[in-house]
Scaffold this motif. Structure first.
Motif, PDB file in Angstrom:
ATOM      1  N   ASN A  29       4.055  15.626   1.934  1.00  0.00           N
ATOM      2  CA  ASN A  29       2.635  15.630   2.291  1.00  0.00           C
ATOM      3  C   ASN A  29       1.907  16.841   1.717  1.00  0.00           C
ATOM      4  O   ASN A  29       0.703  16.985   1.913  1.00  0.00           O
ATOM      5  N   ASP A  30       2.634  17.701   1.042  1.00  0.00           N
ATOM      6  CA  ASP A  30       2.074  18.907   0.429  1.00  0.00           C
ATOM      7  C   ASP A  30       2.084  18.720  -1.084  1.00  0.00           C
ATOM      8  O   ASP A  30       3.109  18.896  -1.740  1.00  0.00           O
ATOM      9  N   ILE A  31       0.953  18.330  -1.655  1.00  0.00           N
ATOM     10  CA  ILE A  31       0.904  18.018  -3.080  1.00  0.00           C
ATOM     11  C   ILE A  31       1.202  19.244  -3.929  1.00  0.00           C
ATOM     12  O   ILE A  31       1.760  19.129  -5.026  1.00  0.00           O
ATOM     13  N   PHE A  32       0.879  20.441  -3.447  1.00  0.00           N
ATOM     14  CA  PHE A  32       1.188  21.658  -4.200  1.00  0.00           C
ATOM     15  C   PHE A  32       2.701  21.852  -4.299  1.00  0.00           C
ATOM     16  O   PHE A  32       3.232  22.196  -5.354  1.00  0.00           O
ATOM     17  N   ALA A  33       3.390  21.630  -3.184  1.00  0.00           N
ATOM     18  CA  ALA A  33       4.847  21.781  -3.178  1.00  0.00           C
ATOM     19  C   ALA A  33       5.502  20.740  -4.069  1.00  0.00           C
ATOM     20  O   ALA A  33       6.459  21.042  -4.805  1.00  0.00           O
ATOM     21  N   VAL A  34       5.001  19.506  -4.016  1.00  0.00           N
ATOM     22  CA  VAL A  34       5.552  18.441  -4.851  1.00  0.00           C
ATOM     23  C   VAL A  34       5.360  18.780  -6.330  1.00  0.00           C
ATOM     24  O   VAL A  34       6.284  18.649  -7.144  1.00  0.00           O
ATOM     25  N   TYR A  35       4.159  19.234  -6.678  1.00  0.00           N
ATOM     26  CA  TYR A  35       3.863  19.569  -8.075  1.00  0.00           C
ATOM     27  C   TYR A  35       4.770  20.695  -8.566  1.00  0.00           C
ATOM     28  O   TYR A  35       5.363  20.596  -9.656  1.00  0.00           O
ATOM     29  N   GLU A  36       4.885  21.758  -7.788  1.00  0.00           N
ATOM     30  CA  GLU A  36       5.715  22.893  -8.210  1.00  0.00           C
ATOM     31  C   GLU A  36       7.178  22.496  -8.327  1.00  0.00           C
ATOM     32  O   GLU A  36       7.873  22.899  -9.266  1.00  0.00           O
ATOM     33  N   ALA A  37       7.654  21.705  -7.361  1.00  0.00           N
ATOM     34  CA  ALA A  37       9.059  21.275  -7.397  1.00  0.00           C
ATOM     35  C   ALA A  37       9.318  20.409  -8.621  1.00  0.00           C
ATOM     36  O   ALA A  37      10.349  20.554  -9.297  1.00  0.00           O
ATOM     37  N   ASN A  90      -1.147  14.201   6.724  1.00  0.00           N
ATOM     38  CA  ASN A  90      -1.508  13.229   5.702  1.00  0.00           C
ATOM     39  C   ASN A  90      -1.789  14.005   4.428  1.00  0.00           C
ATOM     40  O   ASN A  90      -2.497  15.009   4.455  1.00  0.00           O
ATOM     41  N   PRO A  91      -1.221  13.581   3.282  1.00  0.00           N
ATOM     42  CA  PRO A  91      -1.405  14.357   2.050  1.00  0.00           C
ATOM     43  C   PRO A  91      -2.857  14.447   1.607  1.00  0.00           C
ATOM     44  O   PRO A  91      -3.282  15.474   1.059  1.00  0.00           O
ATOM     45  N   ILE A  92      -3.641  13.399   1.842  1.00  0.00           N
ATOM     46  CA  ILE A  92      -5.044  13.420   1.438  1.00  0.00           C
ATOM     47  C   ILE A  92      -5.842  14.380   2.313  1.00  0.00           C
ATOM     48  O   ILE A  92      -6.606  15.219   1.818  1.00  0.00           O
ATOM     49  N   ILE A  93      -5.647  14.269   3.613  1.00  0.00           N
ATOM     50  CA  ILE A  93      -6.380  15.144   4.533  1.00  0.00           C
ATOM     51  C   ILE A  93      -5.997  16.603   4.308  1.00  0.00           C
ATOM     52  O   ILE A  93      -6.850  17.501   4.331  1.00  0.00           O
ATOM     53  N   ARG A  94      -4.710  16.851   4.048  1.00  0.00           N
ATOM     54  CA  ARG A  94      -4.263  18.231   3.865  1.00  0.00           C
ATOM     55  C   ARG A  94      -4.911  18.860   2.633  1.00  0.00           C
ATOM     56  O   ARG A  94      -5.388  20.000   2.695  1.00  0.00           O
ATOM     57  N   LEU A  95      -4.934  18.139   1.523  1.00  0.00           N
ATOM     58  CA  LEU A  95      -5.559  18.694   0.316  1.00  0.00           C
ATOM     59  C   LEU A  95      -7.073  18.801   0.496  1.00  0.00           C
ATOM     60  O   LEU A  95      -7.698  19.756   0.012  1.00  0.00           O
ATOM     61  N   ARG A  96      -7.664  17.856   1.211  1.00  0.00           N
ATOM     62  CA  ARG A  96      -9.102  17.938   1.469  1.00  0.00           C
ATOM     63  C   ARG A  96      -9.433  19.217   2.243  1.00  0.00           C
ATOM     64  O   ARG A  96     -10.425  19.896   1.946  1.00  0.00           O
ATOM     65  N   LYS A  97      -8.618  19.563   3.225  1.00  0.00           N
ATOM     66  CA  LYS A  97      -8.856  20.794   3.990  1.00  0.00           C
ATOM     67  C   LYS A  97      -8.765  22.018   3.090  1.00  0.00           C
ATOM     68  O   LYS A  97      -9.556  22.960   3.228  1.00  0.00           O
ATOM     69  N   TRP A  98      -7.795  21.999   2.157  1.00  0.00           N
ATOM     70  CA  TRP A  98      -7.681  23.135   1.230  1.00  0.00           C
ATOM     71  C   TRP A  98      -8.932  23.224   0.360  1.00  0.00           C
ATOM     72  O   TRP A  98      -9.478  24.313   0.149  1.00  0.00           O
ATOM     73  N   LEU A  99      -9.400  22.089  -0.154  1.00  0.00           N
ATOM     74  CA  LEU A  99     -10.596  22.075  -0.990  1.00  0.00           C
ATOM     75  C   LEU A  99     -11.812  22.561  -0.214  1.00  0.00           C
ATOM     76  O   LEU A  99     -12.651  23.310  -0.738  1.00  0.00           O
ATOM     77  N   GLU A 100     -11.926  22.140   1.030  1.00  0.00           N
ATOM     78  CA  GLU A 100     -13.045  22.594   1.863  1.00  0.00           C
ATOM     79  C   GLU A 100     -12.956  24.090   2.139  1.00  0.00           C
ATOM     80  O   GLU A 100     -13.981  24.792   2.135  1.00  0.00           O
ATOM     81  N   ASN A 101     -11.747  24.574   2.351  1.00  0.00           N
ATOM     82  CA  ASN A 101     -11.567  26.016   2.569  1.00  0.00           C
ATOM     83  C   ASN A 101     -11.984  26.822   1.342  1.00  0.00           C
ATOM     84  O   ASN A 101     -12.414  27.973   1.466  1.00  0.00           O
ATOM     85  N   GLN A 102     -11.849  26.208   0.163  1.00  0.00           N
ATOM     86  CA  GLN A 102     -12.223  26.878  -1.086  1.00  0.00           C
ATOM     87  C   GLN A 102     -13.686  26.645  -1.457  1.00  0.00           C
ATOM     88  O   GLN A 102     -14.160  27.142  -2.484  1.00  0.00           O
ATOM     89  N   GLY A 103     -14.397  25.867  -0.655  1.00  0.00           N
ATOM     90  CA  GLY A 103     -15.783  25.564  -0.953  1.00  0.00           C
ATOM     91  C   GLY A 103     -15.959  24.553  -2.075  1.00  0.00           C
ATOM     92  O   GLY A 103     -17.029  24.473  -2.686  1.00  0.00           O
ATOM     93  N   VAL A 160       0.835  -1.198   0.000  1.00  0.00           N
ATOM     94  CA  VAL A 160       0.000   0.000   0.000  1.00  0.00           C
ATOM     95  C   VAL A 160       0.871   1.250   0.000  1.00  0.00           C
ATOM     96  O   VAL A 160       2.066   1.204   0.279  1.00  0.00           O
ATOM     97  N   SER A 161       0.236   2.387  -0.295  1.00  0.00           N
ATOM     98  CA  SER A 161       0.969   3.655  -0.437  1.00  0.00           C
ATOM     99  C   SER A 161       0.545   4.692   0.595  1.00  0.00           C
ATOM    100  O   SER A 161       0.780   5.883   0.400  1.00  0.00           O
ATOM    101  N   ALA A 162      -0.096   4.241   1.675  1.00  0.00           N
ATOM    102  CA  ALA A 162      -0.656   5.172   2.658  1.00  0.00           C
ATOM    103  C   ALA A 162       0.394   6.158   3.163  1.00  0.00           C
ATOM    104  O   ALA A 162       1.462   5.767   3.619  1.00  0.00           O
ATOM    105  N   GLY A 163       0.074   7.443   3.056  1.00  0.00           N
ATOM    106  CA  GLY A 163       0.966   8.506   3.511  1.00  0.00           C
ATOM    107  C   GLY A 163       1.860   9.059   2.430  1.00  0.00           C
ATOM    108  O   GLY A 163       2.520  10.079   2.637  1.00  0.00           O
ATOM    109  N   GLU A 164       1.897   8.401   1.264  1.00  0.00           N
ATOM    110  CA  GLU A 164       2.798   8.831   0.195  1.00  0.00           C
ATOM    111  C   GLU A 164       2.082   9.126  -1.117  1.00  0.00           C
ATOM    112  O   GLU A 164       2.715   9.301  -2.155  1.00  0.00           O
ATOM    113  N   GLU A 165       0.745   9.206  -1.058  1.00  0.00           N
ATOM    114  CA  GLU A 165      -0.029   9.431  -2.269  1.00  0.00           C
ATOM    115  C   GLU A 165       0.268  10.796  -2.900  1.00  0.00           C
ATOM    116  O   GLU A 165       0.234  10.955  -4.120  1.00  0.00           O
TER     117      GLU A 165
END
Length: 443
Positions: A293-301, A352-365, A119-124
């Protein structure tokens, strides 16, 4: 050898004894020079003070991050990602799909319906975020925790399940163990079990892409993305691969998932020094450490790393993505034998990368609890449906065990096939061939 003959050799384009690299053109020391001009230490100043460098006296390489664990951007004035909300939602759903599939398949292995799983839990976030910055023509060499790379690059549930069950629809024709996926296009070389073998292969493949581009400028610019864990960085192939890429200026981006553990060995027992990133600097490679755990940082890098890899005719880049392996190493491992359960639970709650992005999405509605529940339920049903269909499919013809090694089956292989067929026909009650396409006729 006469001086005239030596001079003739020196003028030869093949020998060129009098030619040296431009950066070494001033090897001779001028009187009063304050620095070394030896080939191995250009621009190193002389000093009368004898001082050994202790890595603990140097600052650690910083970790690039865009948003915190609450899904909040750390710099509100930073420029936008240049990615639409729809695409970010796709990233989230791809991470979620990997997570849902991992849970189902882990349980399936425990039920004995699958021989092996990882499994890939924590590294998605590392795999999905980095793959999002690639083009379909870029070439990927993965290890075995890059399910998100395949998901982001269009691998379907049928593709995943066919490989896991080694059935007749498997791209690898049933020849590899589970979780060793491969794709002809987008280009992802089949995963192999031995650690780090893909690293020098990736360096060589990137050099080949470079030569192809030089020979045919009409070919679109391509890089190689090479994934591995920090445990693989302890193998000799890691050092050989990075050195090949550096000296040949290969357009390859190395992505190291530093998740804290190599099977049962924590990082503190694997190496000393400033992680894996410091090794890239030692090999003269552009290097960055990023919050995995920050998909935005990974993408930009990864996006910038790809640009760098294609600049100046090509050069390698190393990304060390920091994360934590929430799961066991594989279904063959019980990680609580070498780490405390409370440590794992703490990481699950804390980051957790999933929870972190979910919080960003929720903050954006853009996301809410209802969408989360509906999406997870649908994904689980889709996984179970694909699971059942793949499990019922027949295995490839037995003949496939002998093909694709050489362009044509050799005489030795032909003899082996005949002997196998003779044994199967002589002892039909000993071998159940109903699960294979064409049975014994398939040889």
């Amino acid at each position: 050898m006469s001086l005239n003959l030596l001079g003739r050799f020196a003028r030869s384009p093949r020998v060129a004894l009098n030619r040296v690299p431009r950066r070494w053109s001033s090897i001779s020391q001028r009187p009063g020079s304050d620095r070394v001009q030896f080939p191995g230490a250009v621009n190193s100043k002389f000093t009368t003070e004898m001082s050994f460098i202790n890595p603990t006296d140097l600052p650690s390489i910083p970790t690039f991050r865009v948003m915190n664990s609450d899904g909040e951007l750390l710099d509100p004035n930073r420029k936008p990602l240049g990615v639409s909300n729809e695409e970010i939602l796709t990233w989230y759903k791809n991470m979620l799909a990997v997570s849902v599939m991992d849970v189902v398949m882990f349980e399936a292995q425990r039920q004995g319906r699958l021989s092996f799983y990882m499994v890939s839990a924590g590294e998605e976030g590392i795999s999905v975020g980095s793959a999002a910055a690639l083009t379909p023509d870029d070439v990927v060499f993965a290890q075995y925790r890059e399910t998100g790379v395949f998901q982001q690059r269009g691998f379907t549930l049928k593709d995943f399940m066919s490989q896991l069950f080694a059935n007749c629809n498997d791209n690898g024709r049933g020849r590899n163990m589970p979780v060793h996926y491969g794709s002809k296009y987008p280009r992802i070389h089949a995963i192999s079990s031995p650690l780090a073998t893909q690293i020098p292969q990736a360096s060589g493949a990137a050099y080949a892409l470079k030569l192809q581009s030089l020979q045919n400028p009409d070919i679109p610019p391509r890089i190689v993305a090479c994934y591995f864990g920090e445990g693989a960085a302890s193998e000799g192939d890691f050092h050989a691969g990075l050195n090949i890429a550096a000296t040949r200026s290969s357009p390859v981006v190395f992505i190291c998932r530093n998740n804290g553990y190599a099977i049962s060995t924590p990082t503190l027992e694997q190496y000393r020094g400033d992680g894996i990133a410091s090794r890239g600097v030692g090999y003269g490679i552009d290097t960055i450490r990023v919050d995995g755990n920050d998909i935005f940082a990974v993408y930009e890098a990864m996006q910038e790393a790809r640009r760098i890899a294609l600049s100046d005719g090509g050069r390698p880049v190393l990304i060390e993505a920091m994360s934590y392996r929430v799961s066991h190493h594989s279904t063959s491992d019980d990680s609580f034998a070498y780490r405390a359960r409370v440590e794992v639970e703490d990481w699950k709650r804390r980051d957790n990368p999933i929870i972190r992005l979910r919080k960003w999405l929720e903050n954006q509605g853009l996301w809410n609890e209802d969408l989360e529940r509906e999406t997870r339920d649908k994904m689980r049903k889709d996984v179970l449906k694909a699971f059942g269909e793949a499990e019922r499919e027949k295995k490839p013809p037995i003949r496939e065990a002998f093909t694709d090694v050489y362009e044509e089956i050799t005489e030795e292989a032909e003899a082996q096939m005949k002997e196998l067929k003779r044994i199967l026909e002589t002892y039909p009650d000993e071998y159940d061939l109903r699960q294979y396409q064409d049975g014994v006729k398939g040889i």
